[in-house]
Design a protein around this motif. Sequence first.
Motif, mmCIF file in Angstrom:
data_model
loop_
_atom_site.group_PDB
_atom_site.id
_atom_site.type_symbol
_atom_site.label_atom_id
_atom_site.label_comp_id
_atom_site.label_asym_id
_atom_site.label_seq_id
_atom_site.Cartn_x
_atom_site.Cartn_y
_atom_site.Cartn_z
ATOM 1 N N THR A 53 0.831 -1.209 0.000
ATOM 2 C CA THR A 53 0.000 0.000 0.000
ATOM 3 C C THR A 53 0.865 1.259 0.000
ATOM 4 O O THR A 53 0.643 2.184 -0.786
ATOM 5 N N ALA A 54 1.862 1.285 0.908
ATOM 6 C CA ALA A 54 2.707 2.475 1.031
ATOM 7 C C ALA A 54 3.487 2.735 -0.255
ATOM 8 O O ALA A 54 3.667 3.890 -0.663
ATOM 9 N N LYS A 396 -4.873 -2.579 9.034
ATOM 10 C CA LYS A 396 -5.986 -3.480 8.698
ATOM 11 C C LYS A 396 -7.271 -3.044 9.388
ATOM 12 O O LYS A 396 -8.356 -3.058 8.794
ATOM 13 N N SER A 397 -7.164 -2.629 10.650
ATOM 14 C CA SER A 397 -8.371 -2.295 11.410
ATOM 15 C C SER A 397 -8.977 -0.960 10.980
ATOM 16 O O SER A 397 -10.166 -0.723 11.164
ATOM 17 N N THR A 398 -8.142 -0.078 10.418
ATOM 18 C CA THR A 398 -8.648 1.244 10.027
ATOM 19 C C THR A 398 -8.925 1.349 8.529
ATOM 20 O O THR A 398 -9.288 2.428 8.036
ATOM 21 N N GLY A 399 -8.724 0.260 7.799
ATOM 22 C CA GLY A 399 -8.999 0.281 6.361
ATOM 23 C C GLY A 399 -7.906 0.910 5.521
ATOM 24 O O GLY A 399 -8.108 1.206 4.343
ATOM 25 N N LEU A 400 -6.728 1.123 6.109
ATOM 26 C CA LEU A 400 -5.626 1.724 5.347
ATOM 27 C C LEU A 400 -4.907 0.708 4.456
ATOM 28 O O LEU A 400 -4.194 1.085 3.529
ATOM 29 N N TYR A 401 -5.071 -0.576 4.753
ATOM 30 C CA TYR A 401 -4.395 -1.631 3.981
ATOM 31 C C TYR A 401 -5.195 -1.909 2.720
ATOM 32 O O TYR A 401 -6.271 -2.500 2.777
ATOM 33 N N ILE A 402 -4.655 -1.447 1.585
ATOM 34 C CA ILE A 402 -5.328 -1.587 0.289
ATOM 35 C C ILE A 402 -4.318 -2.131 -0.715
ATOM 36 O O ILE A 402 -3.170 -1.669 -0.754
ATOM 37 N N THR A 403 -4.736 -3.099 -1.532
ATOM 38 C CA THR A 403 -3.823 -3.647 -2.540
ATOM 39 C C THR A 403 -4.311 -3.392 -3.968
ATOM 40 O O THR A 403 -3.720 -3.894 -4.910
ATOM 41 N N ASP A 404 -5.367 -2.602 -4.088
ATOM 42 C CA ASP A 404 -5.889 -2.237 -5.404
ATOM 43 C C ASP A 404 -5.241 -0.908 -5.818
ATOM 44 O O ASP A 404 -5.517 0.144 -5.237
ATOM 45 N N LYS A 405 -4.380 -0.953 -6.833
ATOM 46 C CA LYS A 405 -3.642 0.244 -7.234
ATOM 47 C C LYS A 405 -4.562 1.384 -7.642
ATOM 48 O O LYS A 405 -4.313 2.551 -7.320
ATOM 49 N N GLU A 406 -5.623 1.067 -8.370
ATOM 50 C CA GLU A 406 -6.532 2.121 -8.836
ATOM 51 C C GLU A 406 -7.266 2.767 -7.669
ATOM 52 O O GLU A 406 -7.493 3.976 -7.657
ATOM 53 N N GLU A 407 -7.633 1.966 -6.695
ATOM 54 C CA GLU A 407 -8.302 2.524 -5.508
ATOM 55 C C GLU A 407 -7.352 3.460 -4.746
ATOM 56 O O GLU A 407 -7.756 4.516 -4.242
ATOM 57 N N ILE A 408 -6.064 3.070 -4.663
ATOM 58 C CA ILE A 408 -5.086 3.940 -3.991
ATOM 59 C C ILE A 408 -4.941 5.261 -4.743
ATOM 60 O O ILE A 408 -4.920 6.339 -4.147
ATOM 61 N N LYS A 409 -4.893 5.185 -6.059
ATOM 62 C CA LYS A 409 -4.810 6.409 -6.875
ATOM 63 C C LYS A 409 -6.017 7.307 -6.647
ATOM 64 O O LYS A 409 -5.892 8.532 -6.502
ATOM 65 N N ARG A 410 -7.202 6.703 -6.634
ATOM 66 C CA ARG A 410 -8.415 7.510 -6.420
ATOM 67 C C ARG A 410 -8.381 8.176 -5.052
ATOM 68 O O ARG A 410 -8.796 9.330 -4.890
ATOM 69 N N LYS A 411 -7.870 7.457 -4.078
ATOM 70 C CA LYS A 411 -7.793 8.002 -2.709
ATOM 71 C C LYS A 411 -6.846 9.216 -2.659
ATOM 72 O O LYS A 411 -7.163 10.243 -2.060
ATOM 73 N N ILE A 412 -5.703 9.089 -3.322
ATOM 74 C CA ILE A 412 -4.747 10.207 -3.357
ATOM 75 C C ILE A 412 -5.354 11.385 -4.126
ATOM 76 O O ILE A 412 -5.170 12.551 -3.753
#
Length: 426
Positions: A53-54, A396-412
């Motif tokens: 994720t990072a 994991k508990s706060t929903g920060l762990y994401i492995t979908d690259k497109e979702e990470i891009k949308r979040k940024i």
Amino acid sequence: MTKVVIIGGGWAGCAAAISAKKAGAEVTLIERTDLLIGLGNVGGIMRNNGRYTATEENIALGAPELFDVTDSCARHKNIEFPGHKHATLYDVTQVEPTVRRLLKDKGINILFESRAIDIIKEDKKIKGIVLSDKSVIYGDVFIETTGSTGPMGNCLKYGNGCSMCILRCPSFGPRISISKRAGVEDILGKRGDESYGAFSGSCKLNKDSLSAEIVEKLNKEGVAVLRIPEEDINLGKLDIKVCQQYALKEFAENIVLLDTGHAKLMAPFYPLEKLRKIKGLENARYEDPYAGGKANSVRYLSIAPRNNSMKVRGVDNLLCAGEKSGLFVGHTEAIATGTLAGHNSVRLSLGVPLLELPRNLAIGDIIAFANEQIITEEGLKKRYTFAGSEFFQRMKSTGLYITDKEEIKRKISRVNLLGIYNEKLI
């Protein structure tokens, strides 16, 4: 043009150099040895657990360069080993020259075998860095990425002696703390038993000294897990490791080897006679540190107090990153904090507000969370990494762990930070 001087050429220093250069600064990187990336020459584990994720966050923020290098130098991708998923293992014999060429191509001035020994300071500002040959490197803003390992005296006092590690203090001289020279007291990490520091968490074995079966398994699968004889299992050794993401029962009951060009032994040190009792390791030999049968480097003895934009408290023009900025573990953590410090060095020179990454990003949260924890006694005994232990559970508990690259891009993109590190500020 703003002159940014970075002290320390590990992963954090290299990342800071790239982002400061992209923001428009003239950049000089001071490295006391003849190699960049420091302990990255021994490491090699990327993208495991929350580091995935990072990594993708840092890429979306506009700083893909060093992750492109580690991906391009990968020997294995998407592998699993105890407690860890989707890891990439880069080849430690290939990555340093590639990083060196990258920085030179970007026009970054690198001073090898140049050891900082003091500073020149006026009021609360550093004016220059004094090197061991008495020359002075002047600058407008300084970034300390000297790590927290060494000098040799610390390994003698808090460890089992000089282990002859990749940092090679007897040959290239000791690290100094720039922030302490500027009058800011260092923070010291602790172990569970209240003693100071922690041992580096792995060693390299010469691959040619292992059996053909183990070498074949490493080359093919990237990982080999070998059972330790019952009489040699020692759960207590997990407490002394810096890398708490690997302080799992499986790592005490087994020898875990990873293929990073050499064979990476996931233990701070392991007696050679006991190691050679294990099938396939009868001729095993340490490659780094040479004294891996007895000791390893001791870390977390020099951390600077900072805010969440990576600026050191008490000095007007000093930022920090990597282990110098907190009880962080790992290359990804060093690159993420180094990139932010480099970008903010130019903002600081211009007198504009420094960037703080929001806490709904894993990078922003670990920077803030580690800062909150380090002021507590219990917090000084913990380590902070995207790859495991307390912070990965938090991801994991706060929903920060994401492995979908497109979702990470949308979040940024939603926080309006897409490509922020690509902005030329000068």
